[in-house]
Design a protein around this motif. Structure first.
Motif, mmCIF file in Angstrom:
data_model
loop_
_atom_site.group_PDB
_atom_site.id
_atom_site.type_symbol
_atom_site.label_atom_id
_atom_site.label_comp_id
_atom_site.label_asym_id
_atom_site.label_seq_id
_atom_site.Cartn_x
_atom_site.Cartn_y
_atom_site.Cartn_z
ATOM 1 N N THR A 44 0.663 -0.688 0.080
ATOM 2 C CA THR A 44 0.470 0.031 0.011
ATOM 3 C C THR A 44 0.634 1.331 0.074
ATOM 4 O O THR A 44 0.467 2.643 -0.663
ATOM 5 C CB THR A 44 -0.857 0.114 1.515
ATOM 6 O OG1 THR A 44 -0.941 -1.102 1.561
ATOM 7 C CG2 THR A 44 -2.566 0.958 1.224
ATOM 8 N N GLU A 78 2.541 1.750 -3.199
ATOM 9 C CA GLU A 78 2.328 2.548 -4.060
ATOM 10 C C GLU A 78 1.286 3.969 -4.129
ATOM 11 O O GLU A 78 1.529 4.571 -4.834
ATOM 12 C CB GLU A 78 0.374 1.429 -4.709
ATOM 13 C CG GLU A 78 1.143 -0.015 -5.376
ATOM 14 C CD GLU A 78 0.270 -1.121 -5.012
ATOM 15 O OE1 GLU A 78 -0.864 -0.850 -4.816
ATOM 16 O OE2 GLU A 78 0.449 -2.145 -5.315
ATOM 17 N N GLN A 79 0.773 4.211 -2.541
ATOM 18 C CA GLN A 79 1.041 5.444 -2.719
ATOM 19 C C GLN A 79 2.585 6.276 -2.997
ATOM 20 O O GLN A 79 2.213 7.354 -3.656
ATOM 21 C CB GLN A 79 0.579 5.496 -0.783
ATOM 22 C CG GLN A 79 -0.738 5.936 -0.278
ATOM 23 C CD GLN A 79 -0.651 5.995 1.502
ATOM 24 O OE1 GLN A 79 0.227 5.027 1.527
ATOM 25 N NE2 GLN A 79 -1.298 7.225 1.540
#
Lengths: 149, 149, 149, 149, 149, 149, 149, 149, 149, 149
Positions: free
Chosen positions: H52, H55-56
């Protein structure tokens, strides 16, 4: 004529394919019917791999024939010195610094003048459950070779 | 006031006494009721020894109180670099060069991101009989520590 | 209690006695009924010597019991790094730099994946007469060990 | 104008062609009518090769003229330091660490003050059959050179 | 039995006696009828000295027989690495760094594949007068040895 | 804008052209009317070359203007450390290890406290015929510089 | 005239006295009214100690005036390289290997181009209780110095 | 199949994007809701990053999926040795040279025989205002691990 | 015959006497009518000292004739490598790392191809008062030497 | 997204443009109104350059915006170790080896326990005319920092 792919390059491709295909090393070793640590070491470039297994692994991971050719080649063995200070590897080096001379004394006491072979040799790794936190157990198992003139 | 005897000097005296009195390391460890590898490592200067054991070993080997004092002192741990190329010790270093990166991969696969502790850790050594020649089996057993912020 | 005499110190005394008594290494080896290179290496501190031979050599060279005790001790093997650049020793190192990879290729071609043992191993040295100048012939003879898991 | 192909690159191409054509080093040396160890060392980049042999080897292995040109060039000799810790090569280094000073003593005893030449020098390698396992026999044969002012 | 005096210790005593007796190296070499650079090198421990000369130098400098014994011993040759950065010695090292590869090219062009021997070799040093300041002239003169299998 | 060609790249192109055009270093130096060792060192990248000579050499060897530009650039001097163990270069290093301290003593005896300059300095190389085999003669000739505050 | 006692020797005597008198470092620092880490570092030889404190510590530990003289001398600072691999010290080195570049980025982001001074600098160490095991907290506090021409 | 992007290459792209988008490390860490030093270290390649967050960060900086894949990979940890002499990083190394042995003494005094973990460990960095110039405060906080057999 | 006292031993005695007699280096240099940095360097063993000055300094400090003899001897120059990491000395090394290549560019721009002599060379050190804190000013002044064949 | 151009690459482009446009470093520094040594060091990659100056230099030398971006980035400072043996740079290293300990003594005598800052620091270089040959004068000027807890 092109050179044979370097084993380090083959290893990078194997690692990438393994991650993207979400395969574990254990699954690969089991597929090849090979001992686990031997199998990972061979795929990272430390052992020549028999043709059948080299082709099996390329089929499993969708890799080129050039990777299989590289896996079969006789390696020059050894570690990139920069890796010796990676903390996970360094702890083994530290244990050898602290306990190496004691182990030497005990090999000589039990077996006489000689060494544990690093060639006629195998390694295993296991998880041992423990209430205070699970433990890594690494077993080194090598033939005793006595100095023999 | 005199300095505390260096641990290397204490180790030399212990080794001399052990040989002249024809005692094995195993007998000494058993006398001190201590794990074998730990005991040899401590007598060679890698661990501080509790006062009772330090005095026991001096009594057993007819050594001075100054040796017992030295054994209790907190050590600076590590190996004389010249010893790393002794063949009996070098084979462990070579095995780490060949299999270290594979072991790292397998620790991460089984346990996640972290290391095998070299502090909450023990080593054992055993002889395994084998028709092709007996084998040295060294077991490294350390708590897994995960990177935890 | 005194420490056991260091092997380097014992070697210095042996060398001094050998020169002053005008004995050759060959005569000493012959007296001990030992292979020549093994015998010199052992007297220089690279092999433990059996008690009988250690005492024989001390008798032959009029040396103390403490030398004999030192000769019997298990050594930590290896060379003082400064010696590697002595021209007589360096030429062997240079030959290994130039021919080592070729020898590796040929061992693998002839025997498969493995090594020449340096433990189950012997060395011999001879003079070969030659019209252009006599030659030093050194023969290294070690058991092949194949990588065997 | 392009640079002459590096000898390491030529060696990689020769190794690849040799494996793919399933030729042994012994067959290549025999084809070139060259001593075995010399021939492999030259193809790996340690000796300049006469034009005829360089062209012969390229014909045999279907390699470019640029490989033949590279093989004829005068080399800078030496080993990639990383190769010194390959186990197959390291054992020779270890043997030199253990026996080098003894060999030095015996060269001086037999020949006087001087060295075994590493230039007027050849190496041979052979398999010696043995009931306990066949042996690698490496013979180093160099002219004695005395220190002569 | 005492060890033979170390050559470094003998050299220190020779240097001290030479200075206190106000003798030049040139006078000592002339007394021994020996080439100048060879003689200084031998007295500093880099060559074994024949018994006659070793005794002559001890007589000249009022030194013990133990110095003469040390001078005759076969040396392990080489330089204390700390000396390589002494400015007077370092300039030769720097000249080798700058001109070494050019000298290598020219030896191969003139003589073919081989080396200048450092064993069948001599060095001379002279002062050359020059209006801009006198010059040090060092002549290295060694037999060419061709790579000969 | 492109960077100036690296001197190592220029040297590779010069060496390739020299070999393919079958020119000797001596012929090139003579064409440039330059001292032989200086000229080879400059073409290998150790000295900046005046524009006229840089262009002459490119004309002679049919090389690009970019090579001439590279030859004129001020170098960072020094040797690739791997070259120091090439046997042809190493023998000079060994001679310095054996005779360096003697040369230092003799420079101080003849000239006082100071050094032979490696900047106001030239080198020459010659073949000296000798019935036992011709000899390489290398002459180092540098201005004496005394320590002067 | 005798040399001033080496700081390493003074430190050995202080450590011996501290242990035999069963004093903690904290008690000594408190007696001298000195910051704890500074005080231990100074007694181990890393800072010159003012005369009053040097004499106080010798009185407290029954040590000679020669120790007090040594403690006042300006040190050459630094660590015995062998100590860097002691596990307790090595972990700080490892943390610097892992987090050093991140700390560098953050110093530049917060303060601009410059460094944390290691001279206008102090260190503190504390125990922080924690249910999973108490923690070592080391605080490094140094003045920011910006690159200022 | 392509290899996974090297973490050093991913770090270079992240640094470039961060600068061009004028984002601070603090803003990125805050966006990812991650501890500051951990976050920078992870983005520089020292920690695997959860999917997560990886990707952020790529969304925030407009970077490719291949960067996110690289950030999630298990790293080999450690520093480019050339960075250790960057002045901003070197000052921490110097502080460890000066205060390391004192810190070791105080850890043993307060906690007994063991180490501060570098795995169960965090680092924080802060600015402390000070009239003589603001200060960098770095806090190292690691679990104490006692040697436990 | 005894060896000449080592220059390091003479320096230790001079330092001890200087401190105990409460003399500054500046007072000693002024007494000897010698430049300050030269004088300290010579007393620390880096320059041979003329007999008159050597005897003057021994008279001033109540030291033996053997110290004066040592001070006159020709030194092997250089620094104990451990001192290079002392912070006061290291900052000069760091400045050379940061500014060395820029200084090289500017010497070549202003003077052409050559060096600043470190032999025909002097150093001075001064305090420059400054409202933000006084400054150390070190001036290096050496003759330019151009590469001259 | 592309990485920011490496500072070493930017420096190569600046050097090439400077030579081809026949600009001196002094002219560039004057154009930027920057101190000479600072300016060259910054253009070689040792200091971040303010945006205005970075753009000015690119305009002056007809270089891309990517060079200006690179010049503004915070550097990792230090020297390629190979450059340390370039003779022009090495002489400064040698001077530090010979005079470093003397300078340390004199800093402590004049200022007390502390260092010359290499951060709050500047360097200047000048030509001093002299009848025996002009001289290079390098002035190092850094703020004294006292050890302050």
């Amino acid at each position: 004529m092109t050179p044979i792919m370097a084993k380090s390059e083959a290893a990078e491709l194997i690692v990438a394919a393994r991650i993207r295909k979400k395969l574990t090393w254990a699954e690969i070793a089991s597929e090849l019917d090979a001992p686990l640590v031997w199998c990972v070491a061979a795929l990272l470039g430390q052992h020549p791999m028999p043709a059948t297994q080299a082709e099996q692994v390329c089929a499993l991971l969708d890799l080129d024939e050039s990777v299989a050719e590289s896996l079969q080649r006789q390696p020059a063995r050894g570690i990139d010195p920069a890796l010796m200070s990676d903390p996970t590897i360094y702890r083994f080096h530290e244990a050898l610094s602290v306990y190496g001379p004691a182990i030497k004394e005990l090999i000589h006491e039990e077996f006489g003048d000689g060494i544990m072979s690093a060639i006629n040799f195998n390694v295993d790794i296991a998880r041992r459950e423990h209430p205070d936190g699970d433990r890594v157990v690494v077993t080194l198992d090598g033939k005793f070779l006595d100095y023999r003139w």
